[in-house]
Design an enzyme around this catalytic site. Structure first.
Site, short mmCIF file in Angstrom:
data_model
loop_
_atom_site.label_atom_id
_atom_site.label_comp_id
_atom_site.label_asym_id
_atom_site.label_seq_id
_atom_site.Cartn_x
_atom_site.Cartn_y
_atom_site.Cartn_z
N TYR A 50 0.89 -1.31 0.08
CA TYR A 50 -0.01 0.01 0.04
C TYR A 50 0.79 1.40 -0.19
CZ TYR A 50 0.86 0.15 5.07
OH TYR A 50 1.57 0.10 6.20
N THR A 73 8.96 2.82 7.55
CA THR A 73 9.15 3.52 8.89
C THR A 73 10.20 2.77 9.88
OG1 THR A 73 6.89 4.38 8.66
CG2 THR A 73 7.93 4.29 11.07
N ARG A 83 3.93 8.55 4.31
CA ARG A 83 2.90 9.24 5.38
C ARG A 83 1.79 9.01 4.59
NH1 ARG A 83 5.25 15.00 7.06
NH2 ARG A 83 6.11 14.43 9.16
N VAL A 84 1.52 7.67 4.10
CA VAL A 84 0.14 7.20 3.64
C VAL A 84 -0.96 6.91 4.55
CG1 VAL A 84 1.38 6.32 1.64
CG2 VAL A 84 0.75 4.83 3.52
N LYS A 108 9.12 10.57 11.81
CA LYS A 108 7.83 9.87 11.56
C LYS A 108 7.43 8.82 12.81
CE LYS A 108 4.88 7.32 9.90
NZ LYS A 108 4.52 6.56 8.67
N ASN A 145 3.53 9.59 15.29
CA ASN A 145 2.60 8.60 15.56
C ASN A 145 2.62 8.31 16.90
OD1 ASN A 145 1.64 8.53 13.04
ND2 ASN A 145 2.84 6.50 12.34
N ARG A 178 0.54 10.68 18.44
CA ARG A 178 -0.99 10.53 18.45
C ARG A 178 -1.61 9.60 19.31
NH1 ARG A 178 -5.04 11.76 15.04
NH2 ARG A 178 -6.25 10.06 13.98
N CYS A 201 0.17 1.51 12.11
CA CYS A 201 1.25 2.54 12.24
C CYS A 201 1.08 2.83 13.68
CB CYS A 201 0.80 3.77 11.73
SG CYS A 201 0.58 3.79 9.91
N LYS A 217 2.27 0.31 16.59
CA LYS A 217 3.97 -0.08 16.30
C LYS A 217 4.93 1.16 16.54
CE LYS A 217 4.63 -0.25 11.61
NZ LYS A 217 5.69 0.62 11.33
N ARG A 246 -6.14 -5.00 10.41
CA ARG A 246 -4.50 -5.11 11.05
C ARG A 246 -4.76 -4.63 12.57
NH1 ARG A 246 -1.06 -2.97 6.18
NH2 ARG A 246 -2.92 -1.84 5.64
N1 SAJ Z 1 -8.35 6.46 17.28
C1 SAJ Z 1 -8.86 6.65 18.61
N2 SAJ Z 1 -9.06 8.02 18.81
C2 SAJ Z 1 -8.69 8.94 18.09
C3 SAJ Z 1 -8.12 8.83 16.81
C4 SAJ Z 1 -7.92 7.37 16.38
O1 SAJ Z 1 -9.24 5.67 19.31
O2 SAJ Z 1 -8.83 10.11 18.43
C5 SAJ Z 1 -7.93 4.91 16.85
C6 SAJ Z 1 -8.62 4.65 15.66
O3 SAJ Z 1 -10.00 4.02 16.04
C7 SAJ Z 1 -7.65 3.32 15.17
C8 SAJ Z 1 -6.29 3.93 15.65
O4 SAJ Z 1 -6.78 4.71 16.73
O5 SAJ Z 1 -8.21 2.17 15.87
C9 SAJ Z 1 -5.69 4.49 14.45
O6 SAJ Z 1 -6.53 5.62 14.03
P1 SAJ Z 1 -5.68 6.67 13.11
O7 SAJ Z 1 -6.86 7.61 12.76
O8 SAJ Z 1 -4.36 7.18 13.55
O9 SAJ Z 1 -5.37 5.89 11.65
P2 SAJ Z 1 -4.28 5.33 11.01
O10 SAJ Z 1 -3.90 4.20 11.98
O11 SAJ Z 1 -4.51 5.02 9.59
O12 SAJ Z 1 -3.07 6.38 11.18
C10 SAJ Z 1 -2.61 6.94 10.08
C11 SAJ Z 1 -1.26 7.48 10.48
N3 SAJ Z 1 -0.60 7.89 9.00
C12 SAJ Z 1 0.83 7.62 8.96
O13 SAJ Z 1 1.30 6.94 9.77
C13 SAJ Z 1 1.42 8.06 7.54
C14 SAJ Z 1 -1.43 8.78 11.18
O14 SAJ Z 1 -0.33 9.44 11.49
C15 SAJ Z 1 -2.35 9.68 11.03
O15 SAJ Z 1 -2.49 10.68 11.84
C16 SAJ Z 1 -3.87 9.03 10.79
O16 SAJ Z 1 -3.50 8.06 9.72
C17 SAJ Z 1 -4.99 9.96 10.26
O17 SAJ Z 1 -4.87 11.13 10.79
O18 SAJ Z 1 -5.71 9.50 9.48
#
Ligand code: SAJ
Length: 439
Positions: free
Chosen positions: A24, A137, A171-172, A223, A227, A230, A277, A280, A347
């Protein structure tokens, strides 16, 4: 090949590009550089997937706007071809690696098997003057501690003198792969300034966001740190949800009011943190820290977030008891198995943890998810005769549900809401036994 010549070949888009790893990350990157006019060869281990791509078909599941059409177009135009063979690396002027870098579930240390394999195979075919870019990453310190020595050892060449070495972390995001590659800012970590400059010239053909040249360690830190940031923010929201439950407050109302305060952006509490992401990258961030650094916040945030699916089990047991049903005699419907709303990606799904624990407690568990092939189907039918519904993912399909319609299908009207899909007052007014994260 001197730096000036490489930059010229990149600027004129004559530079031959190889992308190792067509998942991806690698597949959309390969297609975008082919679309920009570069001759691109993609390398992937699976002959089946290679054949699929060479037929112009996109092997990435889920909705990725524009990607299937782009794959078909660049393959038909002859700018992109896939292979299992590393021989094309010998003639490559830019070699990009985008392979997975998982973390061992028990040791929490990076498992670089795929990365080591790609580096070794590339090294054995590496020619002088090539710009090597790692998009995967990786833990801070990996470029200096693993990537450079392994490439030098297998190629007999010297980084910085014979070839250029860069870390440009991807940063996908699933569902917006092409959009993110085109628009997100990127850090471009060069083992030397010349390497970073060459990579900036390369990405400039595809990336509209900022391209910030830095050193490799800085790029590795940016990077994994973004994460980890977050993950810690989500853990804070989850801990506040647990506090509000204990005190009898509504975290969703509290959060809304907290965020009215300037510079506050409290994240969303929920049923857990999944994906490829966030669970991990915090472990990658601290993987190479020495004895002088004692990580406390990062492991604690991981523990808080990993605890949420277990908390959902506790809420389910509690709600069923209030409805007079013992967990080991209950039939429970789990709504949502993907890790993210409106996605088919499972995942590190928190739902997998919840389902396993409910079954260990003796419950009969049925699963529904409109996006995950194994769990699609009519929701009303799936929840028939269930004693409880557990909402794990905030799919739009669930937000659109009318509780009254659901009530007719469900035996004991018990709902455990992990994503604030159904406001507590609305559920209780409709006669449901209700539990929710943070309420
Ligand atoms: N989640 C929460 N509370 C939140 C935000 C997310 O419980 O406030 C949970 C989601 O349900 C999920 C998990 O965390 O299970 C991850 O959610 P995510 O929105 O972070 O989505 P990801 O895992 O696809 O994260 C990606 C990351 N992008 C990259 O690594 C390039 C992250 O840095 C981005 O911030 C995120 O996408 C995004 O903003 O969409």
């Amino acid at each position: 090949m001197k730096h000036a010549n490489l930059k010229h070949r990149i600027q004129s888009k004559e530079a031959r590009v190889v992308v190792i790893g067509l998942g991806y990350v690698g597949l959309p990157v390969a297609c975008l550089f082919a679309e920009a006019g570069f001759p691109v060869v993609g390398i992937r281990r699976s002959q089946e997937k290679v054949d699929m791509i060479n037929r112009g078909e996109c092997p990435i599941e889920g909705k990725e706007p524009g990607l299937p059409e782009l794959v078909a177009r660049v393959v038909s135009e002859g700018n992109f071809v896939a292979t299992t063979d590393y021989e094309p690396c010998r003639r490559a002027e830019v070699a990009l690696i985008a392979v997975e870098t998982p973390v061992d579930p028990s040791s929490r240390k990076p498992r670089y098997k795929a990365l080591r394999g790609a580096l070794t195979d590339l090294g054995e075919h590496l020619s002088p003057g090539t710009l090597v870019i790692i998009e995967s990453t990786i833990a801070p310190g990996t470029m200096r501690g693993l990537v450079q020595p392994l490439l030098e050892e297998t190629s007999g060449l010297r980084a910085g003198e014979d070839f250029f070495l860069v870390n440009c972390p991807e940063r996908v995001m699933p569902g917006k792969l092409l959009h993110n590659i085109r628009h997100m800012h990127r850090v471009v970590g060069g083992m030397t300034p010349e390497a970073a400059q060459a990579a900036v010239a390369f990405y400039d053909h595809v990336v509209e966001g900022d391209l910030d040249p830095v050193d490799c360690l800085t790029a590795e830190l940016v990077k994994t740190m973004e994460n980890a940031y977050r993950d810690v923010q989500i853990a804070f929201a989850n801990e506040m949800a647990l506090l509000c439950e204990d005190l009898g407050a509504d975290v969703w109302q509290v959060r809304e009011l907290v965020n009215k305060s300037p510079y506050r952006a409290m994240h969303l509490p929920g049923a857990g943190v999944g994906g490829h992401c966030i669970p991990k990258d915090p472990w990658l961030l601290i993987a190479n820290a020495g004895d002088g650094f004692q990580p406390r916040l990062i492991p604690t945030a991981r523990a808080v977030n990993d605890g949420m699916p277990h908390h959902m089990v506790d809420l389910t047991v509690e709600a069923l008891e209030e409805a007079g049903v013992s967990i080991d005699e209950a039939k429970v419907a789990v709504l949502g198995y993907a890790y993210l709303e409106n996605s088919d990606d499972t995942r590190n799904s928190p739902s997998a943890v919840l389902v396993e624990e409910l079954r260990e407690l003796g419950a009969e568990v049925v699963i529904h998810d409109p996006y995950v092939a194994d769990y699609q189907g009519d929701l009303q039918e799936r929840v028939q005769g269930c004693d409880a519904l557990v909402v794990m993912v905030a799919h739009d399909d669930y937000r659109a549900l009318d509780l009254a319609d659901l009530q007719a299908a469900v035996g004991h009207a018990t709902i455990v809401d992990g994503r604030h899909v159904f406001p507590a007052s609305q559920a209780r007014a409709a006669g449901w036994t209700y539990r929710g994260v943070g309420t």
